[in-house]
Design a protein around this motif. Sequence first.
Motif, mmCIF file in Angstrom:
data_model
loop_
_atom_site.group_PDB
_atom_site.id
_atom_site.type_symbol
_atom_site.label_atom_id
_atom_site.label_comp_id
_atom_site.label_asym_id
_atom_site.label_seq_id
_atom_site.Cartn_x
_atom_site.Cartn_y
_atom_site.Cartn_z
ATOM 1 N N ARG A 137 23.972 4.975 -11.982
ATOM 2 C CA ARG A 137 23.492 4.633 -13.322
ATOM 3 C C ARG A 137 21.967 4.637 -13.386
ATOM 4 N NH1 ARG A 137 25.028 -0.701 -14.539
ATOM 5 N NH2 ARG A 137 26.017 -1.030 -12.518
ATOM 6 N N ALA A 138 21.318 4.124 -12.337
ATOM 7 C CA ALA A 138 19.856 4.069 -12.349
ATOM 8 C C ALA A 138 19.253 5.469 -12.323
ATOM 9 C CB ALA A 138 19.353 3.253 -11.165
ATOM 10 N N ALA A 139 19.747 6.324 -11.428
ATOM 11 C CA ALA A 139 19.229 7.688 -11.350
ATOM 12 C C ALA A 139 19.464 8.422 -12.669
ATOM 13 C CB ALA A 139 19.890 8.436 -10.199
ATOM 14 N N TYR A 140 20.620 8.183 -13.262
ATOM 15 C CA TYR A 140 20.940 8.801 -14.550
ATOM 16 C C TYR A 140 19.983 8.329 -15.643
ATOM 17 C CZ TYR A 140 23.371 9.123 -19.022
ATOM 18 O OH TYR A 140 23.681 9.331 -20.349
ATOM 19 N N LEU A 141 19.680 7.035 -15.668
ATOM 20 C CA LEU A 141 18.795 6.491 -16.691
ATOM 21 C C LEU A 141 17.387 7.079 -16.593
ATOM 22 C CD1 LEU A 141 19.986 2.775 -16.727
ATOM 23 C CD2 LEU A 141 20.144 4.409 -18.624
ATOM 24 N N VAL A 142 16.961 7.432 -15.398
ATOM 25 C CA VAL A 142 15.670 8.107 -15.249
ATOM 26 C C VAL A 142 15.721 9.473 -15.926
ATOM 27 C CG1 VAL A 142 14.029 9.108 -13.613
ATOM 28 C CG2 VAL A 142 15.048 6.874 -13.146
ATOM 29 N N ASP A 143 16.846 10.173 -15.765
ATOM 30 C CA ASP A 143 17.002 11.470 -16.437
ATOM 31 C C ASP A 143 17.025 11.299 -17.953
ATOM 32 O OD1 ASP A 143 17.145 13.416 -14.306
ATOM 33 O OD2 ASP A 143 19.049 12.514 -13.745
ATOM 34 N N VAL A 144 17.650 10.225 -18.417
ATOM 35 C CA VAL A 144 17.673 9.949 -19.853
ATOM 36 C C VAL A 144 16.260 9.680 -20.357
ATOM 37 C CG1 VAL A 144 18.434 8.295 -21.610
ATOM 38 C CG2 VAL A 144 20.044 9.122 -19.897
ATOM 39 N N ALA A 145 15.467 8.941 -19.563
ATOM 40 C CA ALA A 145 14.075 8.673 -19.941
ATOM 41 C C ALA A 145 13.301 9.978 -20.068
ATOM 42 C CB ALA A 145 13.419 7.760 -18.909
ATOM 43 N N ARG A 146 13.560 10.896 -19.165
ATOM 44 C CA ARG A 146 12.882 12.201 -19.211
ATOM 45 C C ARG A 146 13.257 12.951 -20.495
ATOM 46 N NH1 ARG A 146 14.823 16.878 -16.748
ATOM 47 N NH2 ARG A 146 16.264 15.594 -15.527
ATOM 48 N N ALA A 147 14.543 12.938 -20.838
ATOM 49 C CA ALA A 147 14.990 13.613 -22.061
ATOM 50 C C ALA A 147 14.405 12.940 -23.298
ATOM 51 C CB ALA A 147 16.514 13.617 -22.125
ATOM 52 N N ALA A 148 14.385 11.604 -23.291
ATOM 53 C CA ALA A 148 13.834 10.874 -24.439
ATOM 54 C C ALA A 148 12.348 11.170 -24.609
ATOM 55 C CB ALA A 148 14.063 9.376 -24.257
ATOM 56 N N LEU A 149 11.639 11.275 -23.493
ATOM 57 C CA LEU A 149 10.218 11.611 -23.557
ATOM 58 C C LEU A 149 10.031 12.999 -24.157
ATOM 59 C CD1 LEU A 149 7.281 10.879 -22.811
ATOM 60 C CD2 LEU A 149 7.714 11.876 -20.547
ATOM 61 N N GLN A 150 10.880 13.942 -23.757
ATOM 62 C CA GLN A 150 10.798 15.297 -24.278
ATOM 63 C C GLN A 150 11.077 15.339 -25.785
ATOM 64 O OE1 GLN A 150 13.625 17.452 -21.924
ATOM 65 N NE2 GLN A 150 12.360 17.456 -20.071
ATOM 66 N N SER A 151 11.964 14.463 -26.243
ATOM 67 C CA SER A 151 12.323 14.447 -27.667
ATOM 68 C C SER A 151 11.380 13.584 -28.495
ATOM 69 C CB SER A 151 13.763 13.957 -27.843
ATOM 70 O OG SER A 151 13.871 12.586 -27.509
ATOM 71 N N GLY A 152 10.424 12.921 -27.821
ATOM 72 C CA GLY A 152 9.449 12.100 -28.536
ATOM 73 C C GLY A 152 9.872 10.673 -28.807
ATOM 74 N N ASP A 153 10.994 10.242 -28.216
ATOM 75 C CA ASP A 153 11.477 8.874 -28.418
ATOM 76 C C ASP A 153 10.937 7.998 -27.286
ATOM 77 O OD1 ASP A 153 12.826 6.492 -28.813
ATOM 78 O OD2 ASP A 153 14.731 7.454 -29.289
ATOM 79 N N LEU A 154 9.711 7.497 -27.457
ATOM 80 C CA LEU A 154 9.059 6.730 -26.396
ATOM 81 C C LEU A 154 9.718 5.376 -26.177
ATOM 82 C CD1 LEU A 154 5.306 7.472 -27.173
ATOM 83 C CD2 LEU A 154 6.838 8.636 -25.576
ATOM 84 N N ILE A 155 10.253 4.797 -27.219
ATOM 85 C CA ILE A 155 10.921 3.502 -27.072
ATOM 86 C C ILE A 155 12.136 3.642 -26.158
ATOM 87 C CG2 ILE A 155 12.218 1.709 -28.287
ATOM 88 C CD1 ILE A 155 10.371 2.135 -30.669
ATOM 89 N N MET A 156 12.944 4.671 -26.405
ATOM 90 C CA MET A 156 14.126 4.895 -25.568
ATOM 91 C C MET A 156 13.720 5.248 -24.143
ATOM 92 S SD MET A 156 17.268 7.552 -26.185
ATOM 93 C CE MET A 156 18.699 7.530 -25.124
ATOM 94 N N ALA A 157 12.665 6.044 -24.004
ATOM 95 C CA ALA A 157 12.202 6.423 -22.669
ATOM 96 C C ALA A 157 11.805 5.191 -21.870
ATOM 97 C CB ALA A 157 11.025 7.389 -22.781
ATOM 98 N N GLY A 158 11.028 4.318 -22.495
ATOM 99 C CA GLY A 158 10.597 3.109 -21.807
ATOM 100 C C GLY A 158 11.747 2.189 -21.487
ATOM 101 N N ARG A 159 12.648 2.002 -22.437
ATOM 102 C CA ARG A 159 13.793 1.125 -22.222
ATOM 103 C C ARG A 159 14.677 1.651 -21.083
ATOM 104 N NH1 ARG A 159 15.640 1.137 -27.064
ATOM 105 N NH2 ARG A 159 17.255 2.738 -26.777
ATOM 106 N N SER A 160 14.862 2.961 -21.026
ATOM 107 C CA SER A 160 15.701 3.550 -19.978
ATOM 108 C C SER A 160 15.091 3.333 -18.596
ATOM 109 C CB SER A 160 15.896 5.048 -20.238
ATOM 110 O OG SER A 160 16.581 5.268 -21.458
#
Length: 219
Positions: free
Chosen positions: A150-173
């Motif tokens: 789950r942790a490794a996956y959440l880092v990937d989600v943060a990367r995707a959120a950063l790419q999409s411009g969702d900084l709140i989701m990136a930080g939370r992930s």
Amino acid sequence: MTVASTDGDPLLAAATAAVPLGQTLRAVGQGRLAMSTTAAAVHRLDPVGPADGVPPQLLSVYGTLLLQAALAAAECGGAAAVRELTGQAGDVADRVGDGHDHQRSGFGSTAVELARVVAAADLGEAEEAVRRHDVLVRRPGWRGLPAEYRAAYLVDVARAALQSGDLIMAGRSLVDADRVASAEVRLRPSARTVVAEVARCAPPAAGVAGLAATLGLTR
């Protein structure tokens, strides 16, 4: 993946060993070699995997190899291969069920959806990855996955959120990943890179500035 006992079954032992090998090759940037290695293992099991009466342990390793091959294909830009491999893995997951953790693989329908999110991020389909993630975390099997997954996956989600411009989701992930299994964030160079990128945003996403400072990533 933690390699479980194979009870003297040479086919299961070889297939199980191919999973961490594929993971290691991807981790060092050898995506094409990882794809060929895991695909070879899949083809070796192919006559066995779809047959009736196959033990769930072998089916779970078979499905995990399909996912590893799909993730390697995503790193190589092979969107069509990703769809085919995750589709096959989904069929296997329907037979195995979710939440059983046969062969300590964590394999099941939730793992298949997780791989689809990560693959979408690797293919540059950030909005698709975020959309799938929102659905995935509501699945009953999400909390049952191993913490490091789950942790490794959440880092990937943060990367995707950063790419999409969702900084709140990136930080939370990232903060959630550090809470779930800090080693996956603090010891992996790729994760530290994502933390540094999110921390450079102005203003930084909540909690990320402190995490970056802890990791020595602030200027």
